[in-house]
Design a protein around this motif. Sequence first.
Motif, PDB file in Angstrom:
ATOM      1  N   ASN A   1       4.041  42.972  48.711  1.00  0.00           N
ATOM      2  CA  ASN A   1       4.046  44.401  48.405  1.00  0.00           C
ATOM      3  C   ASN A   1       3.597  44.712  46.984  1.00  0.00           C
ATOM      4  OD1 ASN A   1       5.018  46.050  50.778  1.00  0.00           O
ATOM      5  ND2 ASN A   1       6.567  44.450  50.750  1.00  0.00           N
ATOM      6  N   GLN A   2       3.446  43.678  46.164  1.00  0.00           N
ATOM      7  CA  GLN A   2       2.826  43.839  44.837  1.00  0.00           C
ATOM      8  C   GLN A   2       1.306  43.689  44.928  1.00  0.00           C
ATOM      9  OE1 GLN A   2       4.858  40.803  42.586  1.00  0.00           O
ATOM     10  NE2 GLN A   2       6.828  41.866  42.715  1.00  0.00           N
ATOM     11  N   GLY A   3       0.789  43.499  46.142  1.00  0.00           N
ATOM     12  CA  GLY A   3      -0.653  43.401  46.363  1.00  0.00           C
ATOM     13  C   GLY A   3      -1.235  42.050  46.026  1.00  0.00           C
ATOM     14  N   LYS A   4      -0.401  41.014  45.942  1.00  0.00           N
ATOM     15  CA  LYS A   4      -0.891  39.685  45.581  1.00  0.00           C
ATOM     16  C   LYS A   4      -1.420  38.944  46.803  1.00  0.00           C
ATOM     17  CE  LYS A   4       2.079  39.335  41.530  1.00  0.00           C
ATOM     18  NZ  LYS A   4       3.166  38.585  40.856  1.00  0.00           N
ATOM     19  N   ASP A   5      -2.212  37.903  46.551  1.00  0.00           N
ATOM     20  CA  ASP A   5      -2.964  37.199  47.591  1.00  0.00           C
ATOM     21  C   ASP A   5      -2.095  36.143  48.278  1.00  0.00           C
ATOM     22  OD1 ASP A   5      -4.827  35.995  49.183  1.00  0.00           O
ATOM     23  OD2 ASP A   5      -6.021  35.155  47.542  1.00  0.00           O
ATOM     24  N   LEU A   6      -1.716  36.407  49.536  1.00  0.00           N
ATOM     25  CA  LEU A   6      -0.897  35.451  50.276  1.00  0.00           C
ATOM     26  C   LEU A   6      -1.642  34.153  50.575  1.00  0.00           C
ATOM     27  CD1 LEU A   6       0.892  37.814  52.823  1.00  0.00           C
ATOM     28  CD2 LEU A   6       2.019  36.422  51.085  1.00  0.00           C
ATOM     29  N   SER A   7      -2.969  34.216  50.662  1.00  0.00           N
ATOM     30  CA  SER A   7      -3.727  33.010  51.030  1.00  0.00           C
ATOM     31  C   SER A   7      -3.535  31.895  50.006  1.00  0.00           C
ATOM     32  CB  SER A   7      -5.213  33.338  51.201  1.00  0.00           C
ATOM     33  OG  SER A   7      -5.822  33.648  49.966  1.00  0.00           O
ATOM     34  N   LEU A   8      -3.256  32.253  48.756  1.00  0.00           N
ATOM     35  CA  LEU A   8      -3.007  31.242  47.726  1.00  0.00           C
ATOM     36  C   LEU A   8      -1.777  30.406  48.083  1.00  0.00           C
ATOM     37  CD1 LEU A   8      -4.453  30.602  45.016  1.00  0.00           C
ATOM     38  CD2 LEU A   8      -2.628  31.885  43.877  1.00  0.00           C
ATOM     39  N   LEU A   9      -0.812  31.027  48.752  1.00  0.00           N
ATOM     40  CA  LEU A   9       0.424  30.338  49.126  1.00  0.00           C
ATOM     41  C   LEU A   9       0.281  29.560  50.433  1.00  0.00           C
ATOM     42  CD1 LEU A   9       3.039  33.129  48.274  1.00  0.00           C
ATOM     43  CD2 LEU A   9       2.076  31.366  46.777  1.00  0.00           C
ATOM     44  N   LEU A  10      -0.874  29.703  51.092  1.00  0.00           N
ATOM     45  CA  LEU A  10      -1.127  28.976  52.339  1.00  0.00           C
ATOM     46  C   LEU A  10      -1.959  27.717  52.111  1.00  0.00           C
ATOM     47  CD1 LEU A  10      -1.962  31.984  54.715  1.00  0.00           C
ATOM     48  CD2 LEU A  10       0.166  30.668  54.649  1.00  0.00           C
ATOM     49  N   THR A  11      -2.255  27.405  50.856  1.00  0.00           N
ATOM     50  CA  THR A  11      -3.129  26.271  50.557  1.00  0.00           C
ATOM     51  C   THR A  11      -2.472  24.920  50.843  1.00  0.00           C
ATOM     52  OG1 THR A  11      -2.422  26.491  48.248  1.00  0.00           O
ATOM     53  CG2 THR A  11      -4.557  27.440  48.822  1.00  0.00           C
ATOM     54  N   GLY A  12      -1.179  24.899  51.061  1.00  0.00           N
ATOM     55  CA  GLY A  12      -0.462  23.667  51.349  1.00  0.00           C
ATOM     56  C   GLY A  12       1.022  23.910  51.195  1.00  0.00           C
ATOM     57  N   LYS A  13       1.759  22.841  50.968  1.00  0.00           N
ATOM     58  CA  LYS A  13       3.217  22.948  50.802  1.00  0.00           C
ATOM     59  C   LYS A  13       3.507  23.305  49.341  1.00  0.00           C
ATOM     60  CE  LYS A  13       3.532  21.702  55.069  1.00  0.00           C
ATOM     61  NZ  LYS A  13       3.835  22.683  56.109  1.00  0.00           N
ATOM     62  N   VAL A  14       3.164  24.538  48.991  1.00  0.00           N
ATOM     63  CA  VAL A  14       3.182  24.962  47.598  1.00  0.00           C
ATOM     64  C   VAL A  14       4.344  25.919  47.340  1.00  0.00           C
ATOM     65  CG1 VAL A  14       0.689  24.654  47.415  1.00  0.00           C
ATOM     66  CG2 VAL A  14       1.618  26.934  47.924  1.00  0.00           C
ATOM     67  N   THR A  15       4.521  26.252  46.074  1.00  0.00           N
ATOM     68  CA  THR A  15       5.632  27.078  45.630  1.00  0.00           C
ATOM     69  C   THR A  15       5.096  28.311  44.922  1.00  0.00           C
ATOM     70  OG1 THR A  15       6.885  25.035  45.285  1.00  0.00           O
ATOM     71  CG2 THR A  15       7.794  27.037  44.312  1.00  0.00           C
ATOM     72  N   LEU A  16       5.648  29.459  45.245  1.00  0.00           N
ATOM     73  CA  LEU A  16       5.194  30.725  44.684  1.00  0.00           C
ATOM     74  C   LEU A  16       5.179  30.692  43.155  1.00  0.00           C
ATOM     75  CD1 LEU A  16       6.326  34.201  46.000  1.00  0.00           C
ATOM     76  CD2 LEU A  16       6.326  33.743  43.564  1.00  0.00           C
ATOM     77  N   GLU A  17       6.181  30.069  42.570  1.00  0.00           N
ATOM     78  CA  GLU A  17       6.290  30.044  41.111  1.00  0.00           C
ATOM     79  C   GLU A  17       5.170  29.241  40.441  1.00  0.00           C
ATOM     80  OE1 GLU A  17      10.101  31.481  42.602  1.00  0.00           O
ATOM     81  OE2 GLU A  17       8.815  29.799  43.192  1.00  0.00           O
ATOM     82  N   TYR A  18       4.433  28.448  41.203  1.00  0.00           N
ATOM     83  CA  TYR A  18       3.314  27.667  40.659  1.00  0.00           C
ATOM     84  C   TYR A  18       1.963  28.274  41.042  1.00  0.00           C
ATOM     85  CZ  TYR A  18       6.664  23.978  39.469  1.00  0.00           C
ATOM     86  OH  TYR A  18       7.711  23.271  38.937  1.00  0.00           O
ATOM     87  N   ALA A  19       1.928  29.558  41.367  1.00  0.00           N
ATOM     88  CA  ALA A  19       0.682  30.198  41.810  1.00  0.00           C
ATOM     89  C   ALA A  19      -0.423  30.059  40.761  1.00  0.00           C
ATOM     90  CB  ALA A  19       0.925  31.674  42.129  1.00  0.00           C
TER      91      ALA A  19
END
Length: 386
Positions: free
Chosen positions: A328-346
Amino acid sequence: MNIKNNIDNKALITIDANIDKLVKQIELLSFVNPVNIEEEKQRFFASKYLTDPVFKYPNINFDRYKLHRKLFENNIEAIEDNAIRKLYEDIIYQYSGLIQCIENIGSGKKFYYDCLRCFGTPTEQDVENAKFILHFEDEPSDVGMFEPKYSAQAAESFFRDYSKRYDFDYKIAHSNKISAIAMVLNNVQTLVLNSNYTYSDNEIAVLTNHEIGVHMVTTMNAQLHTLKIFSHGFPNNEETQEGLAVFSEYMSNNLTIKRLKELAYRVIAVDSLAKGYSFSKTFRLLHNQYDLNREKAFFITLRVHRGGGFTKDYLYLTGLKKVYDYYNQGKDLSLLLTGKVTLEYANQIQTLINLGLATPAKHITDAYAVNNNTNKTVDFILRNLK
């Protein structure tokens, strides 16, 4: 790219490859699920919910001490980019913590304290959020949607049909030794269905979006990177991954108040663990005070008490809230789909993509393409979680 960057990247790739060799067999969920669930469930029910189950676990098939030692032999100082070096330091500590968890499965408090270090435990605010959800009435629904209908064998066809929208293949297995009704084993790219469970139409809709739409999507995207940490997992990736998975239920209009309550009960159960409740006391809390039927109360309690105290389950709700806010902040969800990643390391993920050491997500969660959610009460709840 200049010579210096080539040298830096070579050190990073070497360290990543070393870690890959060491941890590729480490899948906590492969070891923490008891092998005698059904027998102990029947014994527990026969005891009138008074005698705690005695669970047995799979044998550990690796040298734990050797893994710890070799993890810390990596020359992390050779990574000159400060943010990436810190990421790999965090990764090594995270994997070491997971190895300790596996070492101590079934040892009671030792395992519980290891889980606290890896996953944490609910805050007072998390518990208040859970109780806030539990105040809402379930929405009127088609009872038939929640009626158990499909064996694991029959359910398999729904998963295969749903998966046609994605350009990847994976295996499906059946097991009577898992505490979930379905789960993805990342390291062997396999969806496991609980052979003792009978699935409803609603559960099929939830699980296809959750397990395939996110967990298998991130598993397959992770295979595309030079760096193997995208497969093995960034530090604390469980919260983001489960948040993404439940968010796909929301975006596909399959997240109900009933499902949110299930996640809230998990928070309550983990909180009871932190308060020192035994298996039977947590079960009675859910069954008697919260009026869950005994099957649901047993499996939520099992998920939380397996191994000696597995605290991960409260992260589904905290992860959902973080991903909901991120979207809802308009950020790119696809960045979080790149693997078993963590939002805080975007930011670090984007840096690795910029360096050519990672690639943008090829497979995108189908539900994320269009927001089909029409459940205004669920939306209200998610907006107002603190």
